[in-house]
Design an enzyme around this catalytic site. Structure first.
Site, PDB file in Angstrom:
ATOM      1  N   HIS A 162      -2.947 -12.726   1.360  1.00 43.91           N
ATOM      2  CA  HIS A 162      -2.708 -12.953   2.797  1.00 43.91           C
ATOM      3  C   HIS A 162      -3.552 -14.036   3.475  1.00 43.91           C
ATOM      4  O   HIS A 162      -4.404 -13.755   4.295  1.00 43.91           O
ATOM      5  CB  HIS A 162      -2.839 -11.653   3.592  1.00 43.91           C
ATOM      6  CG  HIS A 162      -3.972 -10.745   3.183  1.00 43.91           C
ATOM      7  ND1 HIS A 162      -5.275 -11.148   3.124  1.00 43.91           N
ATOM      8  CD2 HIS A 162      -3.976  -9.437   2.844  1.00 43.91           C
ATOM      9  CE1 HIS A 162      -6.031 -10.131   2.760  1.00 43.91           C
ATOM     10  NE2 HIS A 162      -5.267  -9.074   2.574  1.00 43.91           N
TER      11      HIS A 162
ATOM     12  N   ASP B 260       1.960  -6.885   2.392  1.00 47.11           N
ATOM     13  CA  ASP B 260       0.794  -6.109   2.828  1.00 47.11           C
ATOM     14  C   ASP B 260       1.248  -4.886   3.642  1.00 47.11           C
ATOM     15  O   ASP B 260       0.618  -4.500   4.622  1.00 47.11           O
ATOM     16  CB  ASP B 260      -0.192  -6.953   3.644  1.00 47.11           C
ATOM     17  CG  ASP B 260      -1.574  -6.294   3.747  1.00 47.11           C
ATOM     18  OD1 ASP B 260      -1.763  -5.212   3.141  1.00 47.11           O
ATOM     19  OD2 ASP B 260      -2.439  -6.855   4.435  1.00 47.11           O
TER      20      ASP B 260
ATOM     21  N   HIS C 262       0.862  -1.183   0.000  1.00 50.47           N
ATOM     22  CA  HIS C 262       0.000   0.000   0.000  1.00 50.47           C
ATOM     23  C   HIS C 262       0.895   1.229   0.000  1.00 50.47           C
ATOM     24  O   HIS C 262       1.566   1.513   0.993  1.00 50.47           O
ATOM     25  CB  HIS C 262      -0.923   0.005   1.221  1.00 50.47           C
ATOM     26  CG  HIS C 262      -1.904  -1.131   1.220  1.00 50.47           C
ATOM     27  ND1 HIS C 262      -3.131  -1.056   0.598  1.00 50.47           N
ATOM     28  CD2 HIS C 262      -1.834  -2.382   1.735  1.00 50.47           C
ATOM     29  CE1 HIS C 262      -3.783  -2.200   0.744  1.00 50.47           C
ATOM     30  NE2 HIS C 262      -3.014  -3.041   1.434  1.00 50.47           N
ATOM     31  N   LEU C 263       0.909   1.935  -1.119  1.00 52.40           N
ATOM     32  CA  LEU C 263       1.753   3.139  -1.210  1.00 52.40           C
ATOM     33  C   LEU C 263       0.986   4.400  -0.822  1.00 52.40           C
ATOM     34  O   LEU C 263       1.578   5.455  -0.665  1.00 52.40           O
ATOM     35  CB  LEU C 263       2.330   3.279  -2.622  1.00 52.40           C
ATOM     36  CG  LEU C 263       3.363   2.215  -3.018  1.00 52.40           C
ATOM     37  CD1 LEU C 263       3.845   2.446  -4.454  1.00 52.40           C
ATOM     38  CD2 LEU C 263       4.552   2.203  -2.070  1.00 52.40           C
TER      39      LEU C 263
ATOM     40  N   PHE D 244      -6.319  -0.754  10.901  1.00 52.59           N
ATOM     41  CA  PHE D 244      -5.720  -2.053  10.617  1.00 52.59           C
ATOM     42  C   PHE D 244      -4.465  -1.853   9.780  1.00 52.59           C
ATOM     43  O   PHE D 244      -4.462  -1.045   8.855  1.00 52.59           O
ATOM     44  CB  PHE D 244      -6.690  -2.918   9.808  1.00 52.59           C
ATOM     45  CG  PHE D 244      -7.892  -3.393  10.577  1.00 52.59           C
ATOM     46  CD1 PHE D 244      -7.791  -4.502  11.395  1.00 52.59           C
ATOM     47  CD2 PHE D 244      -9.110  -2.748  10.468  1.00 52.59           C
ATOM     48  CE1 PHE D 244      -8.899  -4.965  12.093  1.00 52.59           C
ATOM     49  CE2 PHE D 244     -10.221  -3.202  11.163  1.00 52.59           C
ATOM     50  CZ  PHE D 244     -10.112  -4.309  11.982  1.00 52.59           C
TER      51      PHE D 244
ATOM     52  N   HIS E 249      -9.132 -10.434  -1.473  1.00 49.96           N
ATOM     53  CA  HIS E 249      -9.031 -10.254  -0.020  1.00 49.96           C
ATOM     54  C   HIS E 249     -10.222 -11.018   0.558  1.00 49.96           C
ATOM     55  O   HIS E 249     -11.351 -10.544   0.524  1.00 49.96           O
ATOM     56  CB  HIS E 249      -9.092  -8.755   0.306  1.00 49.96           C
ATOM     57  CG  HIS E 249      -9.191  -8.436   1.757  1.00 49.96           C
ATOM     58  ND1 HIS E 249      -8.215  -7.730   2.420  1.00 49.96           N
ATOM     59  CD2 HIS E 249     -10.144  -8.704   2.676  1.00 49.96           C
ATOM     60  CE1 HIS E 249      -8.572  -7.582   3.696  1.00 49.96           C
ATOM     61  NE2 HIS E 249      -9.739  -8.165   3.874  1.00 49.96           N
TER      62      HIS E 249
ATOM     63  N   ASN F  39      -6.480   0.805  -3.099  1.00 56.18           N
ATOM     64  CA  ASN F  39      -7.357   1.551  -2.171  1.00 56.18           C
ATOM     65  C   ASN F  39      -6.781   2.928  -1.849  1.00 56.18           C
ATOM     66  O   ASN F  39      -6.528   3.268  -0.705  1.00 56.18           O
ATOM     67  CB  ASN F  39      -7.633   0.745  -0.896  1.00 56.18           C
ATOM     68  CG  ASN F  39      -6.373   0.347  -0.149  1.00 56.18           C
ATOM     69  OD1 ASN F  39      -5.279   0.371  -0.705  1.00 56.18           O
ATOM     70  ND2 ASN F  39      -6.530   0.003   1.110  1.00 56.18           N
TER      71      ASN F  39
ATOM     72  N   ASP G  92      -8.556  -5.010  -2.568  1.00 48.22           N
ATOM     73  CA  ASP G  92      -7.961  -5.304  -1.262  1.00 48.22           C
ATOM     74  C   ASP G  92      -8.343  -4.300  -0.194  1.00 48.22           C
ATOM     75  O   ASP G  92      -8.375  -3.100  -0.418  1.00 48.22           O
ATOM     76  CB  ASP G  92      -6.438  -5.367  -1.348  1.00 48.22           C
ATOM     77  CG  ASP G  92      -5.853  -5.766  -0.006  1.00 48.22           C
ATOM     78  OD1 ASP G  92      -6.180  -6.856   0.469  1.00 48.22           O
ATOM     79  OD2 ASP G  92      -5.126  -4.952   0.590  1.00 48.22           O
TER      80      ASP G  92
HETATM   81 ZN   LIG Z   1      -5.997  -7.259   2.275  1.00 46.61          ZN
END
Ligand SMILES: [Zn+2]
Lengths: 318, 452, 183
Positions: B233, B306, B61-62, B324, B180, B93, B153
């Site tokens: 994951h 992740d 996730h950037l 999270f 996901h 996302n 995701d």
């Molecule tokens: Zn995920």
């Protein structure tokens, strides 16, 4: 004692000490002058992120009877509900010089997060966190049992051999959890009775007997104590059980079940009660009911806890 | 940017062979032991270091665009370089969601300009991750970003019909859906693994079945429509069983596990410390062992981080209110060595497979990774496997510090990372932003494909 | 090194004398309430009550003897680890209009007695309050004096007085100790 966060980590000697000091505090409640100078100059903040007038006024009475200054910080409708964090609130209270924080929060573990943080140095009392624990409620319940079951001879003892049946929404009940650990530590045997939907996953690994059948359990155990838990109506909408009527029929303490109890067994409820749902008016108002004693004892227990937390030299961080 | 040559002397290749790795013009030109350095070449003493093909993270996730207070493409790829990664797949996302060609091209451009790693955007499966209608998968696939991995995701594509359509539709573009797996109804407001501990702590349980049932459904859907499926994951023993069963049936499913799920258990949550709050949640030790066995026997194809950066305030709160996610790029390789290599479950050739070649293949990242053949792009990383050290916050190179490994002793440390011949990490020191940007301009001039 | 200053027989004689003095000043045992201050004051109050009952026929010691815990009234709570309070037990007749005799083992700064007077004040309104102590060692911080004293023991502030009573300690003596351990 630096904080009171749960009954799980309370040792037997420590628990009995609290109950015994509460006896002293109860004696004070019977005098004309109900106030002690003990916590003069100390500030106790009631930090309530969740509404509970009953618990708040009990802590408030306890703190005031020990001569502490009390600040009520209700998070409802304040900046907290507008996104101010627990951290900001804690730092504000620290700046106000709070010596003790009594916290009620809908999030399990919030009191522990506060106690572990370096945001505030005050002693923290958990006044109910989410579905985790409500340690002062369990202590006042144990105190009530001890006084009722051993009248005039309650000091210094545990609840060894006492059988307690706790009925209702175990899944969402912090009272059930705190009682489970404390009563076990004090030597009592505990049975949970609930529909399977309201039994927590993994409860079979806890030191407790589990039952779905109230009538069979009452007949088998002939318990010293029956504790009814409040059932919240929103549980019905979430399909934990089909209807209030069915719940009451299966798991409510009605007059007929009351009549089948031993005459010397006691009936407890942490309040507020849903009369006619989990407990009948007859059972709630019977001589076996301790509901009002529990309220009075709550003040004594909370005085004892505040005394132990705030009177002495601050214990160094362990 | 002056073109440098490097001679990595005395390195050990994943297959255990000794090698002197010569890097010239962005490529590996020789691995023969005993090579002498051409004039002007920088000689790196790689004795005792393991050389791996540049690591590829299929799940990063950037946060850019939209959540730049947590991470940006620049800071996230710096974290990647520090962790030995030469390519990252950026999850969709963002804000706006990466569900159009415009957004994925923007992410691609930011990565291309930064120069620390190859950035491959992931496209959203559904518009706004809302799970209601398919996003413009074709446009994203045919854009300059050439998206091949599609994922909602953070959210599960839970509608069975929509998932079926998505699996079918991406076949057109040789794409893959990365699911996901989380049944939303079974996990409403869920906070941690459901079991005796969640019940004790009073935290809403996240049952294993919420993950396993979605995986079971999706592998059957993939079989039915004959499409590739990737499961993000995996976190439970049951999930491993389901994937193992699916593979035995010949279903074209691939699966990933994160480093944290391979090392940490739910017991950490007793502290209510929100650094341990992650989706999917930390599980029991039995699950950790099953995941490790799954990686070892190939049921789980890859390890992906992740990497989920969050600002401090998102974690400094009561558990329920905390976000999270954990950062993971900088700690991934040490965790993999600790959990899988030092336990005898994987060799270094397996590490190269699960952290580089297989994720590259799943993501259709062509011409990036290799087996150290001559002429391969010089995307590689040098690891000191003898290092044993306590993981500290100063080893984080991204913008956020939400690592669960602070204070944990881990084995192995990334020393050097080369991206197309340029050392993004030099003996533990990141290249400067200016140097990396100059390298990026050089790559653009040379016409090195953005997705390679 | 501890030096014994009162032995068992000395303590017994002192308590007998104090009991007689109490009866004399009160003109008998009527309306008399004897409250011991925990821990050792309670033992001493018990003994005085029994001696008085032996002198004044028909007196029930349990009707005149009680205990008064002062923990909650101390002014130095915050300077020590948390103390566990002891019960306060007032004889059934109460203290209103009575002659209350407070009993403690050692009178020193006077702060304990100050706290006891506060505690008493919250319990009711005695006619008079008197103070009996086995040992008066001087060094008062407050304008408080004892009415009945077993023995005056001039001490330095560096010394420690140890009162040991059979019911609690298994032995019976009062000794003085040079407090060197603090240095
Ligand atoms: Zn995920």
């Amino acid at each position: 004692m630096r904080h009171l966060l749960s009954t799980k980590d309370l040792g037997r000697a420590e628990a009995i000490q609290i109950l015994d000091i509460a006896e002293d505090m109860a004696d004070v409640q019977n005098r004309e002058v109900k106030k002690l100078p003990t916590l003069r100059g100390k500030t106790v903040v009631n930090l309530f992120f969740e509404d509970s007038t009953r618990t708040r006024i009990s802590f408030e009475a306890a703190a005031k009877r020990l001569s502490a200054d009390v600040i009520n910080f209700s998070a409802k409708g304040s900046s907290v509900s507008k996104g101010e964090s627990l951290k900001d609130t804690a730092q504000t209270l620290a700046a106000m010089g709070a010596d003790g924080v009594v916290i009620r929060h809908s999030a399990s573990g919030a009191p522990q997060v506060l106690a572990q943080s370096d945001w505030i140095d005050a002693g923290v009392v958990n006044a109910g966190d989410g579905t985790h624990e409500h340690p002062t409620q369990a202590l006042l319940d144990a105190f009530t049992m001890r006084r009722r079951l051993f009248p005039g001879d309650s000091r210094g003892r545990g609840l060894d051999g006492v059988s307690v049946v706790i009925v209702g929404d175990i899944l969402h009940s912090r009272v059930a959890r705190s009682n489970l650990w404390l009563l076990g530590t004090l030597g009592a045997t505990v049975t949970f009775v609930a529909p399977a939907t309201l039994v927590p996953v993994g409860a079979d690994t806890w030191p407790v007997d589990l039952s779905f059948d109230l009538d069979a359990t009452l007949a088998l155990m002939q318990p010293d104590v029956v504790m009814m838990l409040r059932i919240q109506s929103e549980r019905m909408n979430a399909a934990y059980f089909p209807s209030a009527r069915e719940y009451g029929r299966q798991w409510g303490l009605d007059d007929e079940r009351l009549a089948r109890l031993r005459p010397d067994s006691i009936v407890m409820h942490p309040g507020p009660m849903n009369r006619g749902l989990e407990i009948s008016a007859g059972a709630a108002d019977s001589a076996q009911s301790t509901v009002l004693e529990q309220v009075a004892n709550g003040v004594s227990i909370r005085m004892a806890v505040l005394y132990l937390l705030l009177s002495g030299e601050r214990e160094a961080l362990s | 940017m002056s073109e440098s040559s490097y001679l990595l002397k005395g390195a050990t290749l994943p297959n255990g062979q000794a090698a002197d790795i010569l890097i010239q013009d962005g490529r590996i030109t020789s691995t023969a032991p005993g090579s002498s350095a051409p004039s002007g070449a920088v000689v790196v003493d790689a004795a005792g270091l393991v050389a791996l093909p540049g690591l590829v993270d299929l799940h990063t996730h950037l946060r850019e665009p939209g959540f730049e207070q947590s991470e940006t493409v620049l800071t996230g790829t710096r974290a990647a370089a520090a962790g030995g990664f030469t390519s990252v797949f950026a999850m969709a996302n963002t804000m706006p969601v990466s569900d159009t060609a415009g957004v994925v091209e923007q992410v691609q451009s930011l990565g291309d300009a930064a120069g620390y790693a190859t950035v491959r955007p992931i496209g959203a499966v559904t518009v706004g991750l809302a799970g209601e209608r398919l996003s413009e998968i074709g446009a994203m696939a045919q854009s300059r970003a050439a998206v091949r991995v599609f994922s909602d995701d953070g959210k599960c594509v839970h509608d069975s019909l929509l998932m079926r359509r998505a699996l079918e539709y991406v076949k057109t573009f040789d794409g893959v859906i990365a699911q996901h797996a989380q049944d939303p109804r079974l996990t409403e407001n869920a906070q941690m693994n459901e079991g005796a501990l969640s019940s004790e702590l009073g935290l809403k349980g996240w049952p294993a079945v919420a993950e396993e049932s979605i995986i079971a459904r999706d592998v059957l859907l993939a079989e039915h429509v004959g499409a590739r499926l990737h499961i993000c994951h995996l976190s439970t023993a049951g999930s491993v069983d389901v994937v193992r069963w699916a593979k035995a049936r010949g279903i074209p499913v691939t699966a990933e596990a994160t480093p944290h799920h391979l090392l940490l258990t739910e017991d950490l949550i007793r502290s209510y410390d929100a650094r341990y709050k992650v989706n999917p949640p930390l599980r029991r030790d039995e699950d950790v062992q099953a995941l490790r066995a799954g990686v070892a026997d190939g049921t789980i194809d890859i390890v992906a981080t992740d990497h989920a950066p969050h600002p401090r305030e998102s974690k400094e709160s009561e558990w329920d209110a905390a976000s999270f996610g954990m950062v993971g790029l900088e700690s991934a390789l040490p965790v993999v060595q600790t959990a899988l290599v030092d336990t005898g479950l994987l060799g270094w050739d397996d590490v190269a497979r699960v952290l580089s070649t297989t994720p590259a293949r799943i993501g259709r990242l062509n011409g990036h990774t290799h087996s150290f053949e001559e002429g391969a792009p010089a995307n590689l990383t040098l690891v000191d496997p003898a290092d044993r050290s306590t993981f500290t916050l100063d080893r984080l190179a991204g913008k956020s510090q939400n690592t669960p490994f602070e204070g944990v002793t881990l084995a192995g440390r990334v020393r050097w990372t080369f991206h197309h011949g340029f050392p993004t990490l030099r003996d533990g020191e990141l290249a400067s932003i200016e140097e990396a940007a100059a390298h990026a301009r050089h790559l653009a001039r040379e016409g090195v494909p953005a997705h390679g | 090194m501890a030096r014994t200053v009162l032995q068992q027989a000395d303590i017994a004689r002192a308590l007998t004398r104090i009991s007689h003095e109490i009866l004399e000043s009160n003109r008998g045992a009527n309306d008399l309430v004897i409250l011991g201050i925990p821990t050792r004051g309670v033992v001493l109050a018990d003994r005085i009550g029994r001696i008085i009952a032996g002198i004044e026929q028909g007196t029930d010691p349990s009707a005149i003897v009680g205990s008064l815990d002062i923990t909650m009234y101390r002014d130095d709570l915050a300077r020590h680890p948390t103390r566990t309070p002891s019960p306060t037990q007032v004889p059934r007749q109460g203290i209103d209009g009575k002659t209350v005799v407070l009993v403690d083992d050692v009178l020193y700064s006077g702060r304990t007695i100050r706290a006891a007077l506060d505690a008493l004040n919250d319990l009711g309104r005695p006619r008079v309050v008197r103070l009996a102590t086995l040992v008066d060692r001087g060094h008062r911080d407050l304008p408080i004096r004892a009415d009945f004293v077993g023995k005056n023991l001039p001490t330095s502030r560096e010394e420690r007085i140890n009162v040991r009573l059979t019911e609690i300690d298994g032995t019976e003596e009062v000794s003085i100790e040079e407090a060197t351990s603090e240095r």
